[in-house]
Design an enzyme around this catalytic site. Sequence first.
Site, short mmCIF file in Angstrom:
data_model
loop_
_atom_site.label_atom_id
_atom_site.label_comp_id
_atom_site.label_asym_id
_atom_site.label_seq_id
_atom_site.Cartn_x
_atom_site.Cartn_y
_atom_site.Cartn_z
N LEU B 15 0.82 -1.21 0.00
CA LEU B 15 0.00 0.00 0.00
C LEU B 15 0.86 1.26 0.00
O LEU B 15 0.71 2.15 -0.85
CB LEU B 15 -0.91 -0.03 1.24
CG LEU B 15 -2.08 0.92 1.28
CD1 LEU B 15 -3.10 0.55 0.22
CD2 LEU B 15 -2.74 0.88 2.67
N LYS B 188 -17.75 0.93 4.18
CA LYS B 188 -16.80 -0.07 3.67
C LYS B 188 -16.92 -1.37 4.47
O LYS B 188 -16.83 -2.48 3.92
CB LYS B 188 -15.38 0.50 3.72
CG LYS B 188 -14.33 -0.33 3.00
CD LYS B 188 -13.12 0.52 2.61
CE LYS B 188 -12.16 -0.23 1.69
NZ LYS B 188 -11.07 -0.92 2.40
N ASN B 196 -14.95 -10.48 3.85
CA ASN B 196 -13.64 -10.88 4.37
C ASN B 196 -13.83 -11.97 5.43
O ASN B 196 -13.04 -12.92 5.51
CB ASN B 196 -12.90 -9.69 5.00
CG ASN B 196 -12.52 -8.63 3.99
OD1 ASN B 196 -13.25 -8.39 3.02
ND2 ASN B 196 -11.39 -7.97 4.21
N GLU B 270 -6.13 -8.86 10.03
CA GLU B 270 -6.46 -7.67 10.82
C GLU B 270 -7.80 -7.85 11.53
O GLU B 270 -8.76 -7.12 11.30
CB GLU B 270 -6.47 -6.45 9.91
CG GLU B 270 -5.09 -6.21 9.26
CD GLU B 270 -5.06 -5.01 8.33
OE1 GLU B 270 -4.34 -4.05 8.64
OE2 GLU B 270 -5.77 -5.05 7.31
#
Lengths: 309, 309
Positions: B15, B188, B196, B270
């Site tokens: 990123l 989001k 996810n 995460e």
Amino acid sequence: MKEQLRYGIVGSGALGGYYGAKLARSGADVHFLMRGDLDAVRRHGLTIRSKDGDFHLPQVNACGSAEEMGPCDVVLIALKTTSNAVLPTLIPPLLAPDTALLTLQNGLGNEELLARHFGARRVMGGLCFVCLNRTAPGVVEHYGHGTLSIGEFKGPPQDRTMRVVTDFQRAGIDAKAVQSLITERWRKLVWNIPFNGLGIAAAANVAQVLNDPHLQAAARLLMAEVIESAAKLGYAIRPEFIDYQIERSWPMGEYRSSSQIDYEAGREVEVESIWGEPLRQARSAGAKTPRLEFLHALLSHLAAIRKAP
Amino acid sequence: MKEQLRYGIVGSGALGGYYGAKLARSGADVHFLMRGDLDAVRRHGLTIRSKDGDFHLPQVNACGSAEEMGPCDVVLIALKTTSNAVLPTLIPPLLAPDTALLTLQNGLGNEELLARHFGARRVMGGLCFVCLNRTAPGVVEHYGHGTLSIGEFKGPPQDRTMRVVTDFQRAGIDAKAVQSLITERWRKLVWNIPFNGLGIAAAANVAQVLNDPHLQAAARLLMAEVIESAAKLGYAIRPEFIDYQIERSWPMGEYRSSSQIDYEAGREVEVESIWGEPLRQARSAGAKTPRLEFLHALLSHLAAIRKAP
């Protein structure tokens, strides 16, 4: 019924092999319906390796078809529930007018399936608390436990219930009759739904579920959903049963449920009888089961993709 | 602020490497804080392989420590959130009185962490919609997308927000300012929490979630929990957003989320920023989130045992 009951065992894997061999050793008239293991068992008999003492039956009545086996007084059904679709065509040759069908299978819906096809009057069920593994054709390892709770699908124990219980007791099995078979099935699900389920979806053995505060909370909330569902269906289980189930699980340590073992070994998992049918019954009774529903979605997908070649 | 902003990139993996390299190529003053890749990048620069055209920067400002990098106008934080514990000691040498801290990290709680340590006034956030992979030291593959939504942690866009947006636009990034950053984060999460999460707990890619009626229902119910949680916290998302998210997912086909890819590759997931912190905030607001809670329990255990050696 006659002096001696004629037993037919349908599904002679670990469960059918173990209980059938114990009955046969005690002198009961036992006939095993076999497919894959037929030749090996005809040649070498059945071997049970057990912490309670090994034994070997050099000769057993092993049949290759239901027609060859013929009518029995009691048919013990020990197939995996994932094979239940064969029962409607497999059972008829085993039926005499008074034949009892005793399913030893896991979860919910098995008695109902038999009742639908063969009449509720014939149907009995048994709950097995036993750790077994079929390690080779005709060879079953018995790791522990072995109690059997037997009841009628409809109503309290009858004479036939007590005769079957007595035969199992004579065979050295810790068997008893239960007043309400389906209540006992729900009580067993209070443990199986969370622990077998988290064994697969979280890859967690019993100790891991208990030691992870999030997972233990998830297990307790699943248990509460199962108890609420049973209550709405008319099967009362006290809420203290949750604490009791958690407490009795601690000594199991790193025990993996049969579902977790099956899943990790790439074998079929009994998703519908342990999670799917309880979920459908809970819904039909208006119980709120968001976690059971979510868990069932995960397990049915995981089992489906694991099965794929 | 000065004529040209001085950018510091903290966490120069995929990123940070991608957005930093795009900025640097456009003439921005960019400094990369690196650890593992430092030597390779000092020797060979940065390489971006992209469907939009490959490019190579033979020389970039690569620093081995925050002290070497020194104060910046804008610090882009592109660390994985599982490394957030290093930020309180890593950031201070980068701070001038007006330094802005712009976190590009996933999920919730990152702005709050920075605000707690360095004051809310400094904090900005960005939502990245981009598919990247760092394939070798100093080499990033860009598979698609790349839009960036930038906002202030507290309040509407300011002059500095627009300056940063403009710099990204000059660098060829489809960047825009958003009125409410945290609303956008929750929007989001409406996608990330189910897709996810089911990517890990059900081992299901996007197509598998959509095609399995149980999993698609589970995804929709999770989305509803996220929307209800956001609403209770004051971030309004319309319920039609669920249908929209399902519809826009169909063209993704067998896409696997970054979390699923990380999990399957044995890398850290995460869990806390994507599931744990939203769950805590939902609870604090009194939202009912049984499925999110259950999913978080599964994921935190799965991630913990996967990480173990």
